[in-house]
Design an enzyme around this catalytic site. Structure first.
Site, PDB file in Angstrom:
ATOM      1  N   GLY A  12      15.549 -24.745 -32.136  1.00 33.87           N
ATOM      2  CA  GLY A  12      14.494 -23.736 -31.959  1.00 33.87           C
ATOM      3  C   GLY A  12      13.857 -23.834 -30.588  1.00 33.87           C
ATOM      4  O   GLY A  12      14.238 -24.655 -29.749  1.00 33.87           O
ATOM      5  N   ILE A  36      20.086 -26.308 -38.941  1.00 35.05           N
ATOM      6  CA  ILE A  36      20.950 -25.663 -39.938  1.00 35.05           C
ATOM      7  C   ILE A  36      22.101 -24.930 -39.242  1.00 35.05           C
ATOM      8  O   ILE A  36      23.128 -24.654 -39.838  1.00 35.05           O
ATOM      9  CB  ILE A  36      20.127 -24.718 -40.845  1.00 35.05           C
ATOM     10  N   ARG A  37      21.905 -24.631 -37.932  1.00 40.96           N
ATOM     11  CA  ARG A  37      22.993 -23.999 -37.167  1.00 40.96           C
ATOM     12  C   ARG A  37      23.492 -24.957 -36.098  1.00 40.96           C
ATOM     13  O   ARG A  37      22.798 -25.916 -35.739  1.00 40.96           O
ATOM     14  CB  ARG A  37      22.522 -22.684 -36.545  1.00 40.96           C
ATOM     15  N   TYR A 143       2.378 -17.465 -43.268  1.00 37.54           N
ATOM     16  CA  TYR A 143       2.602 -18.579 -42.338  1.00 37.54           C
ATOM     17  C   TYR A 143       1.340 -19.440 -42.238  1.00 37.54           C
ATOM     18  O   TYR A 143       1.400 -20.674 -42.328  1.00 37.54           O
ATOM     19  CB  TYR A 143       2.968 -17.975 -40.981  1.00 37.54           C
ATOM     20  N   LYS A 147       0.691 -23.323 -43.253  1.00 36.53           N
ATOM     21  CA  LYS A 147       0.235 -24.329 -42.289  1.00 36.53           C
ATOM     22  C   LYS A 147      -1.016 -25.044 -42.794  1.00 36.53           C
ATOM     23  O   LYS A 147      -1.132 -26.262 -42.668  1.00 36.53           O
ATOM     24  CB  LYS A 147      -0.021 -23.684 -40.918  1.00 36.53           C
ATOM     25  N   ILE A 173       3.368 -20.691 -27.739  1.00 36.93           N
ATOM     26  CA  ILE A 173       4.039 -21.541 -26.740  1.00 36.93           C
ATOM     27  C   ILE A 173       4.962 -20.670 -25.881  1.00 36.93           C
ATOM     28  O   ILE A 173       5.795 -19.930 -26.409  1.00 36.93           O
ATOM     29  CB  ILE A 173       4.851 -22.666 -27.423  1.00 36.93           C
TER      30      ILE A 173
END
Ligand code: AKB
Length: 312
Positions: A12, A36-37, A143, A147, A173
């Protein structure tokens, strides 16, 4: 240093650069990247890489045992905008991955855990300016709910079982190496790409939408700093407020125009406006500064110069 680190979600936006930096510090073989990839060539060439589902506790345990992992950085998550489209999946990914890693720490398979929270843990009823470390928190996004719940799970595992888990509430970010996906603050990354490619950008937030943001170098530095800090300095085991700068789309456009005068911005707000409107504008991160010495290096102009230099 004798730590062996597993990064879950290494492909990511943050995971990619965190992997590089941790490999520089701890040595390539000591930092196991997983996702996962499939990882990119550089990630697989520079050190160990494992395919791993962040919600698969047994799979994580096998990887931990295979590489004698001592620390886990759990960076896999579904971000705000995508999570609103897939609430159930977002909850499952964001919560089950955290609980799996916290359980492994409780069972003493690993010694230390890093888990990112977000400004999204705040909600429309939180103070918008100088948002304190401790205040009303009623998130209105899936989300954000995940969190806030995650922060309390971290605190619970620390209090009940002595788990050494550390966390930061990241602002948006901004980075150039790997694009983010599915976030509400992503416009502040896309705008630089479009400024160079097309000299124009259509923003999905209105011109006055102020949000807390941070350049990637600062986010990586803060993440490693909190993990390396002496345990007694970490007085907060939910998650620390973390800040560097706050700006609106109009202000970032003006910063870009200083470097690319022909750049223009237009505005067409979509569903992400409502998410952004529920978040703080300026964060008070004095606890992070006082407790373990956090200090940022990049402001909007310095970041803009660095982004455009690296992208062009
Ligand atoms: C998002 O926009 O969803 C994230 C975040 C602020 O956590 N960048």
């Amino acid at each position: 240093m004798s730590d062996t680190i597993l990064i879950i979600g290494a492909c990511g936006q943050i995971g990619t650069e965190l992997t590089q930096k941790l490999r520089e510090i701890y040595g390539n073989q000591q930092v196991i990247a997983s996702d996962i990839r499939e990882g990119n060539d550089e990630m697989k060439r520079s050190g160990p890489f494992e395919i791993l589902d962040a919600t698969d506790k047994e799979g994580i345990l096998k990887t931990v045992q295979k590489h004698q992992v001592t620390q886990v950085y759990l960076m896999a998550a579904m971000l705000s905008a995508t999570a609103e489209q897939h609430p159930q999946k977002a909850w499952e990914l964001n919560m089950n991955s955290l609980l799996a890693v916290l359980e492994l720490a409780k069972e003493k398979h690993i010694k230390q855990v890093y888990w990112p929270s977000s400004i999204a843990a705040f909600g429309p009823t939180s103070p918008k300016v100088q948002t304190p470390q401790k205040t009303i928190m009623e998130p209105s996004t899936v989300y954000g709910i995940s969190k806030l719940a995650g922060e309390h799970w971290c605190n619970y595992y620390h209090e009940k079982f002595g788990v050494d888990v550390r966390s930061l509430r990241y602002p948006g970010i901004i980075s150039w190496k790997t694009k983010p996906g599915g976030g509400t603050t992503d416009y502040a990354v896309d705008i630089y790409f479009k400024a160079l490619e097309e000299q124009k950008y259509e923003c999905f937030l209105t011109e006055e939408t102020r949000l807390p943001m941070m350049y990637m170098q600062d986010a990586i530095a803060a993440t490693i700093q909190i993990m390396q800090a002496d345990a007694e300095k970490i007085k907060n085991r939910t998650s620390y407020n973390l800040a560097a700068m706050s700006f609106t789309p109009k202000e970032i456009a003006a910063a870009i125009q200083k470097e690319i005068p022909e750049f223009t911005i237009s505005y067409k707000a979509d569903f992400r406006q409502q998410i952004a409107d529920s978040w703080p504008q300026i964060i008070d991160d004095s606890d992070a500064r006082n407790d373990w010495g956090w200090q940022q290096h990049f402001d909007l102009d310095a970041m803009t110069k660095d982004m455009l230099k690296n992208l062009s």
